[in-house]
Design a protein around this motif. Structure first.
Motif, short mmCIF file in Angstrom:
data_model
loop_
_atom_site.label_atom_id
_atom_site.label_comp_id
_atom_site.label_asym_id
_atom_site.label_seq_id
_atom_site.Cartn_x
_atom_site.Cartn_y
_atom_site.Cartn_z
N VAL A 277 -14.43 -8.03 -28.86
CA VAL A 277 -13.87 -7.18 -28.52
C VAL A 277 -15.02 -5.43 -28.13
O VAL A 277 -14.63 -4.97 -26.82
N VAL A 278 -15.87 -5.94 -28.66
CA VAL A 278 -16.77 -5.13 -28.34
C VAL A 278 -17.98 -5.71 -27.34
O VAL A 278 -17.69 -4.25 -26.13
N LYS A 279 -18.15 -6.84 -27.05
CA LYS A 279 -17.59 -6.85 -24.89
C LYS A 279 -17.25 -6.24 -24.34
O LYS A 279 -17.38 -5.03 -23.33
N MET A 280 -15.71 -6.08 -24.62
CA MET A 280 -14.55 -5.91 -23.68
C MET A 280 -14.91 -4.07 -23.96
O MET A 280 -15.04 -3.53 -23.19
N GLN A 282 -17.41 -2.20 -24.30
CA GLN A 282 -19.04 -2.06 -23.86
C GLN A 282 -18.62 -1.85 -21.57
O GLN A 282 -19.34 -1.29 -21.24
N THR A 283 -17.79 -2.70 -21.83
CA THR A 283 -17.37 -3.41 -20.21
C THR A 283 -16.57 -2.74 -19.23
O THR A 283 -16.87 -2.50 -18.23
N ASN A 284 -15.76 -2.71 -19.88
CA ASN A 284 -14.48 -2.03 -19.36
C ASN A 284 -14.61 -0.70 -19.56
O ASN A 284 -13.29 0.11 -19.92
N ASP A 285 -13.89 -0.33 -18.06
CA ASP A 285 -14.11 1.22 -17.58
C ASP A 285 -12.32 1.84 -17.25
O ASP A 285 -12.78 3.11 -17.56
N SER A 286 -11.74 0.95 -17.57
CA SER A 286 -10.00 1.26 -17.58
C SER A 286 -9.95 0.94 -18.81
O SER A 286 -8.46 1.55 -19.05
N LEU A 287 -10.60 0.96 -20.05
CA LEU A 287 -9.89 0.69 -21.07
C LEU A 287 -9.11 2.72 -21.85
O LEU A 287 -8.29 2.06 -21.93
N VAL A 301 -18.16 2.61 -31.10
CA VAL A 301 -18.58 1.26 -31.33
C VAL A 301 -20.13 0.70 -31.47
O VAL A 301 -20.07 -0.07 -32.44
N LYS A 302 -21.42 1.32 -30.89
CA LYS A 302 -22.16 0.14 -30.98
C LYS A 302 -22.86 1.31 -32.37
O LYS A 302 -23.60 -0.43 -33.16
N VAL A 303 -22.68 2.34 -32.38
CA VAL A 303 -22.75 2.76 -34.43
C VAL A 303 -22.00 1.74 -34.69
O VAL A 303 -23.45 1.59 -35.96
N MET A 304 -20.67 1.38 -34.86
CA MET A 304 -20.54 0.01 -35.71
C MET A 304 -21.61 -0.80 -35.79
O MET A 304 -22.00 -1.55 -37.09
N GLN A 305 -21.36 -1.20 -34.98
CA GLN A 305 -22.69 -2.73 -33.83
C GLN A 305 -23.61 -2.94 -34.83
O GLN A 305 -24.32 -3.48 -35.39
#
Length: 335
Positions: A277-280, A282-287, A301-305
């Motif tokens: 989900v993290v990868k999604m 970070q990469t899905n521009d239409s999220l 999300v990066k802060v949490m990761q």
């Protein structure tokens, strides 16, 4: 009312001038930078000391009836609520809504049984108990000379019982009331519109009484009822965080983490990031439609990761969710 409107107007400045938000607070929850707080009954400190400047904070305290199977007597409940020098307390109330029946491995949540099929006498007995508690609460307040407001909680299962319960509280002298946002569902399972419920109650209590919406789970409810209520509470930011769900500033819900399983079941305080989900995210521009919000989601999300091992990521998520909900509510309710 204990000059409630004047106090709130003075404390809230221009944050929520028409409908006041009481975020739910307890242990493991951020210390909100907010002037109104709903304190969980189970979290009342024995010494009565809260981490808030109470000269600048309105404290509302729930009664615990919703969360426990054996609630205390009304007088015991009020004695415990009183230790934090509250401004508003809930009467001890027993909800009609649900009882927990088990845990679902499919939904990863507790299963609940609604009151469908509950005998009429049992439902009416619950309402009678709530009214008796409301009567005892008023007597206790007068006997002990307390100056906080007691909120009469309205529970019902159809229009007739809604009118009855509300009218009884009015006859007892209540002028502060609490009602669920989507309060009851008709036994035919055809949902009553929450707006109609609040219109019925407002018509009985009058325009000058205080009406609080209990447990807002979806901002769309506020759009319907904001002209009828004075305040509302919500624990959505907490419940979502405990499930690893991120609430964006435009109220989208994204599951970015999962609860860790322990020998006692799923933990509500420890979560770990879901790599896929993290990868999604970070990469899905239409999220998310708004590019600025998308950048913010990715940043958080990066802060949490990147948080250190052992860090309570739910705490971070609760903070983010709370701030984002306020931003969303400010836009759709207060503007």
């Amino acid at each position: 009312m204990k000059n409630l409107r004047q106090i709130l107007k003075k404390l809230s400045f221009q944050r929520s001038p028409r409908t006041y938000y009481f975020p739910v607070w307890g242990r493991g929850v951020p210390i909100y930078d907010w002037n109104t707080i709903l304190l969980n009954y189970a979290e009342i400190p024995r010494d009565g000391v809260l981490p808030f400047d109470q000269s600048k904070t309105i404290i509302m305290v729930e009664s615990g009836g919703l969360a426990v199977t054996t609630a205390p007597r009304q007088d015991v409940c009020l004695e415990r609520q009183s230790v934090v020098d509250p401004d508003i307390v809930f009467q001890l109330d027993y909800p009609l809504k649900v009882k927990v029946t088990g845990y679902s491995g499919r939904t990863k949540d507790w299963t609940r049984e609604w009151y469908y099929g509950t005998p009429e006498g049992q439902k009416q007995r619950t309402i009678t108990m709530n009214i008796q508690n409301a009567r005892e609460a008023m007597m206790w307040k007068e006997k002990n000379g307390r100056d906080f407001d007691i909120m009469g909680i309205i529970h019902a299962y159809d229009r007739k019982s809604l009118i009855f319960a509300t009218s009884e509280l009015v006859s007892l002298g209540y002028d502060v009331f609490g009602l669920g946002a989507k309060h009851f569902i008709h036994p035919t399972r055809e949902g009553w519109v929450e707006l109609e419920n609040h219109m019925v109650v407002r018509d009985i209590i009058g325009k000058h009484a205080w009406l609080h919406a209990l447990g807002i789970t979806d901002p769309k409810y506020l759009v319907h009822i904001k002209g009828l209520i004075d305040s509302f509470d919500s624990a959505s930011s907490l419940f979502s965080a405990n499930k690893g769900v991120y609430i964006t500033p435009d109220n989208k819900r994204i599951s970015i983490a999962v609860r860790m399983k322990t020998d006692k079941g799923f933990s509500a305080s420890l979560i770990h990031m879901n790599p896929e989900v993290v990868k999604m995210v970070q990469t899905n521009d239409s999220l998310v439609d708004d590019p600025e919000i998308l950048a913010e989601v990715r940043s958080q999300v990066k802060v949490m990761q990147d948080a250190k091992t052992g860090t309570d990521k739910t705490f971070i998520l609760k903070t983010i969710n709370h701030e984002n909900l306020i931003r969303y509510w400010r836009r759709i309710v207060w503007n």
